[in-house]
Design an enzyme around this catalytic site. Structure first.
Site, PDB file in Angstrom:
ATOM      1  N   ASN A  11      61.706  34.570  74.082  1.00  0.00           N
ATOM      2  CA  ASN A  11      61.947  35.415  72.843  1.00  0.00           C
ATOM      3  C   ASN A  11      60.627  36.316  72.886  1.00  0.00           C
ATOM      4  O   ASN A  11      59.517  36.225  73.469  1.00  0.00           O
ATOM      5  CB  ASN A  11      61.793  34.574  71.637  1.00  0.00           C
ATOM      6  N   ALA A  42      59.454  29.770  77.491  1.00  0.00           N
ATOM      7  CA  ALA A  42      58.548  30.548  78.157  1.00  0.00           C
ATOM      8  C   ALA A  42      57.030  29.959  77.708  1.00  0.00           C
ATOM      9  O   ALA A  42      56.325  30.072  78.541  1.00  0.00           O
ATOM     10  CB  ALA A  42      58.878  32.001  77.742  1.00  0.00           C
ATOM     11  N   LEU A 216      50.075  16.591  65.018  1.00  0.00           N
ATOM     12  CA  LEU A 216      49.598  16.656  63.559  1.00  0.00           C
ATOM     13  C   LEU A 216      48.894  17.820  63.357  1.00  0.00           C
ATOM     14  O   LEU A 216      47.972  17.833  62.186  1.00  0.00           O
ATOM     15  CB  LEU A 216      48.968  15.346  63.181  1.00  0.00           C
ATOM     16  N   GLY A 217      48.786  18.855  64.224  1.00  0.00           N
ATOM     17  CA  GLY A 217      48.203  20.227  63.858  1.00  0.00           C
ATOM     18  C   GLY A 217      46.623  19.813  64.104  1.00  0.00           C
ATOM     19  O   GLY A 217      46.177  19.145  65.103  1.00  0.00           O
ATOM     20  N   ARG A 219      44.658  17.686  62.857  1.00  0.00           N
ATOM     21  CA  ARG A 219      44.360  16.357  62.758  1.00  0.00           C
ATOM     22  C   ARG A 219      44.702  15.466  64.163  1.00  0.00           C
ATOM     23  O   ARG A 219      44.458  14.444  64.369  1.00  0.00           O
ATOM     24  CB  ARG A 219      45.168  15.454  61.761  1.00  0.00           C
ATOM     25  N   ASP A 243      45.516  31.910  64.529  1.00  0.00           N
ATOM     26  CA  ASP A 243      46.971  31.665  64.768  1.00  0.00           C
ATOM     27  C   ASP A 243      47.364  30.580  65.516  1.00  0.00           C
ATOM     28  O   ASP A 243      47.190  30.330  66.564  1.00  0.00           O
ATOM     29  CB  ASP A 243      47.336  33.082  65.633  1.00  0.00           C
ATOM     30  N   ASP A 249      53.496  24.061  71.797  1.00  0.00           N
ATOM     31  CA  ASP A 249      53.882  24.482  73.031  1.00  0.00           C
ATOM     32  C   ASP A 249      52.867  24.739  74.278  1.00  0.00           C
ATOM     33  O   ASP A 249      53.032  24.145  75.390  1.00  0.00           O
ATOM     34  CB  ASP A 249      54.772  25.828  73.109  1.00  0.00           C
ATOM     35  N   GLY A 284      48.619  35.370  68.863  1.00  0.00           N
ATOM     36  CA  GLY A 284      49.750  35.358  69.730  1.00  0.00           C
ATOM     37  C   GLY A 284      50.162  33.933  70.382  1.00  0.00           C
ATOM     38  O   GLY A 284      49.312  33.036  70.171  1.00  0.00           O
TER      39      GLY A 284
END
Length: 297
Positions: A11, A42, A216-217, A219, A243, A249, A284
């Site tokens: 995308n 991607a 968990l981001g 964490r 960001d 990914d 990005g």
């Protein structure tokens, strides 16, 4: 190098940066706009290639300007794009709002990705030759299932990112062909109905697949397996996020490389968490992903 195949989306990310994301019916003024190559497939392909793998990408782009840029980005990262189709019409797009804390909300328009409903003989051969197959849910389910079943027949480790979060239960055939499931908290809750308790969700997911990592981001993540059902926490390095787009990914791509190279799971998770922590400090998705030398350092 370790061979990894990615079957997934490509995308163009259309990213608006704002102080606070708008609520329903609200208009806000942003301070920056970027078009950034992305798509979960991607992104994972670029992440794995930069982390040191030999990566082949199976997917589709359109005949618009975005399609050419997406091809160039993948090729520039060293990804094999021989099986990246070009379909008449628009490429996939993701419309992303990033707030001042680095959080994001995303709307995906499939575009050319929606045309990939089945695999060719060449696609199946590239999957069969890989150490790992990376899958997500931004392609038609028929292609995702065919990829997973091809991997299972050929003894290839299948790593599934169940994103976007499924609105319906995932097909039993897909889960039966999945070796490692890597949802975030929201996706784990969608699959299990368990909210606010990722440890319990991880244990519940073991009824579906042999191994689970819930991200968990900031964490870190939780790992559980049928041979080690009590979840193990792996902390993420503390950083200031700019960001978070593509962080999951980046994590999956790096994790796939580490596991294919034979690292034990907790060490592989720590290495992948480091890669993700590096990526969130840059704007990005694919463009923010670190190289192997950076992760090791």
């Amino acid at each position: 190098m370790t061979r990894i195949t990615v079957l997934g989306s490509t995308n163009m990310d259309l990213v608006a940066y704002v102080t606070t994301a708008p609520r329903s019916g609200e208009t806000v003024t942003g301070h920056e706009f970027r078009t950034v190559p992305g798509g979960k497939g991607a992104n994972q392909a670029v992440a794995a290639a930069r982390a040191g793998a030999d990566v082949a990408m199976i997917g589709a782009v359109g005949t618009d300007e975005f399609g050419g840029r997406l091809r160039t980005t993948l090729e520039g990262a060293g990804v094999d794009i021989d099986l990246l189709r070009t379909i008449e019409g628009p490429s996939g797009t993701a419309h992303i709002v990033v707030d001042r804390d680095g959080g994001n909300s995303i709307v995906v328009i499939p575009g050319a990705n929606g045309s990939l409903t089945s695999l060719s003989h060449a696609d199946r051969a590239v999957i069969a030759e890989a150490r790992s197959l990376l899958l997500q849910l931004e392609l038609p389910m028929s292609a995702v299932m065919e990829g997973a079943e091809t991997a299972r027949r050929n003894g290839v480790r299948t790593i599934l990112t169940p994103a976007p979060a499924p609105e319906q239960p995932l097909p039993a055939q897909l889960l039966a062909a999945t070796d490692l499931l890597v949802p975030n908290e929201h996706e784990a809750a969608a699959l299990t109905g368990i909210t606010g308790d990722p440890e319990r969700a991880a244990r519940a997911l073991l009824a579906l697949v042999p191994e689970v990592v819930i991200t968990l981001g900031a964490r870190g993540c939780l790992y559980a397996s049928r041979t080690r059902p009590e979840p193990v926490a792996v902390l993420a390095p503390p950083v200031t996020a700019v960001d978070t787009t593509g962080a999951g990914d980046t994590f999956v791509g790096a994790l796939a490389v580490a596991l294919a190279e034979g690292r034990e799971m907790t060490g592989a998770l720590a290495w992948a968490s480091t890669a993700a922590a590096l990526s969130v400090q840059r704007p990005g998705a694919a463009t923010s992903m670190p190289y192997r030398t950076e992760i090791d350092a």
